[in-house]
Enzyme design. Structure first.
Site, short mmCIF file in Angstrom:
data_model
loop_
_atom_site.label_atom_id
_atom_site.label_comp_id
_atom_site.label_asym_id
_atom_site.label_seq_id
_atom_site.Cartn_x
_atom_site.Cartn_y
_atom_site.Cartn_z
N ASP A 51 1.09 -1.35 0.08
CA ASP A 51 -0.14 -0.29 -0.05
C ASP A 51 1.11 1.14 0.53
O ASP A 51 2.00 1.93 1.08
CB ASP A 51 -0.73 -0.39 1.31
CG ASP A 51 -2.15 1.24 1.55
OD1 ASP A 51 -2.87 1.55 0.61
OD2 ASP A 51 -1.32 2.20 1.53
N LYS A 81 -2.90 6.45 -4.23
CA LYS A 81 -4.17 6.81 -3.71
C LYS A 81 -4.27 8.55 -4.78
O LYS A 81 -3.15 8.71 -4.66
CB LYS A 81 -4.21 6.90 -2.31
CG LYS A 81 -4.04 5.71 -1.50
CD LYS A 81 -4.18 5.63 -0.13
CE LYS A 81 -4.00 4.90 0.64
NZ LYS A 81 -2.34 4.63 0.62
N HIS A 114 -8.11 9.54 -1.18
CA HIS A 114 -7.44 9.54 -0.68
C HIS A 114 -8.08 11.04 0.92
O HIS A 114 -8.31 9.71 1.72
CB HIS A 114 -5.73 10.18 -0.68
CG HIS A 114 -4.83 9.76 0.63
ND1 HIS A 114 -3.40 10.27 0.44
CD2 HIS A 114 -4.86 9.23 2.20
CE1 HIS A 114 -2.25 9.28 1.26
NE2 HIS A 114 -3.71 9.73 2.39
#
Length: 286
Positions: A51, A81, A114
């Protein structure tokens, strides 16, 4: 409940995509050698879910580690993101292209908004959300992202998004740990088939000073981190632990040879506020 036997066991997202039940987080991991080494160590330790985010500033190093790891792309799950400055239809599409270039990938497995309500755009929140999500849906349709979702969204933000959405977000990545279980958000996610991912699953380190957690960890002959990550899994969350230390990266994978009792789960569930609470996205100044 998903069987918890190994790091690469998966949850099924609401579009059928499989996502490994533990991810390796890279928030606050500096770009360059530190990010490169930590992601490489995570992949060596068995993580297959990485991530990152444009805002973390480390997509280049994450991508290089992925490339150098020798792990086949189809065996990896990679999330990045969309940052706040890139909300809007055209900007969203351009932002993913930039992220893909930095990561050295043709697609990401998950692309997230995000934050829901950037400070500079609050006068136009509803329209920008609709435009941004439309672009996300088109990126999903074109397979540039195998799944799309959000991060830090509260129910009111999700309500706005779902007014015009054709695709329900697959994931809502939120500040989720024993100090803040975000009950209202998690309940909303569950009601809409949205997976709750836990960033800062260890409370940005503050969780380690809690005496009750040390007692529980000693009982299982485990670390506090291992207990809290196991707690997250037993709650059906998807934790994203981060570390830049190879030994801790390895240790955070050792979650499958014990199970927390119902009583210990209840004790940990009751630790609200011990290590801080989630920021209100409507109050942050970015």
């Amino acid at each position: 409940m998903t069987e918890l036997t190994k790091l690469t066991d998966t949850y099924s997202l609401n579009n059928g995509t499989k996502i490994p039940i533990v991810g390796f987080g890279t928030w606050q991991t500096p770009d360059g050698q530190v990010a490169y080494d930590s992601v490489l160590a995570a992949l060596k330790a068995g993580y297959r879910h990485i991530d990152t985010a444009a805002a973390y500033g480390n997509e280049d190093s994450v991508g290089k580690a992925i490339s150098d790891s020798g792990v086949a792309r189809e065996d990896l799950f990679v999330t990045t993101k969309l940052w706040n400055a890139d909300h809007g239809y055209e900007a969203t599409k351009a932002a993913l292209e930039t992220s893909l270039q930095k990561l050295g990938l043709d697609y990401v497995d998950l692309y997230l908004i995000h934050w829901p309500n950037p400070a500079a755009m609050r006068d136009n929140f509803e329209q920008l959300t609709a435009d941004t999500w439309k672009a996300m849906e088109e990126l999903y349709a074109s397979r540039k992202a195998r799944a799309i979702g959000v991060s830090n969204f509260r129910p009111k933000h999700l309500d706005v998004l779902l007014k015009t959405a054709k695709v329900v977000p697959a994931v809502n990545q939120i500040f989720l740990n024993p100090s803040d279980m975000e009950d209202e958000v998690v309940a909303y996610n569950e009601a809409h088939g949205i997976l709750s991912e836990a960033y800062s699953p260890l409370g940005t380190g503050k969780i380690f000073g809690i005496p009750e957690l040390k007692t529980i960890a000693a009982k299982y002959n485990k670390s506090v981190a291992q207990v809290v990550l196991r707690w997250s899994l037993q709650n059906g969350f998807l934790p994203l632990p981060k570390s830049v230390h190879a030994d801790r990266i390895e240790q955070n994978t050792e979650l499958f040879d014990f199970e927390l009792s119902a009583a210990d789960m209840e004790t940990i569930d009751g630790m609200h506020g011990v290590a801080g609470l989630a920021n209100d996205p409507d109050q942050v100044n970015f």
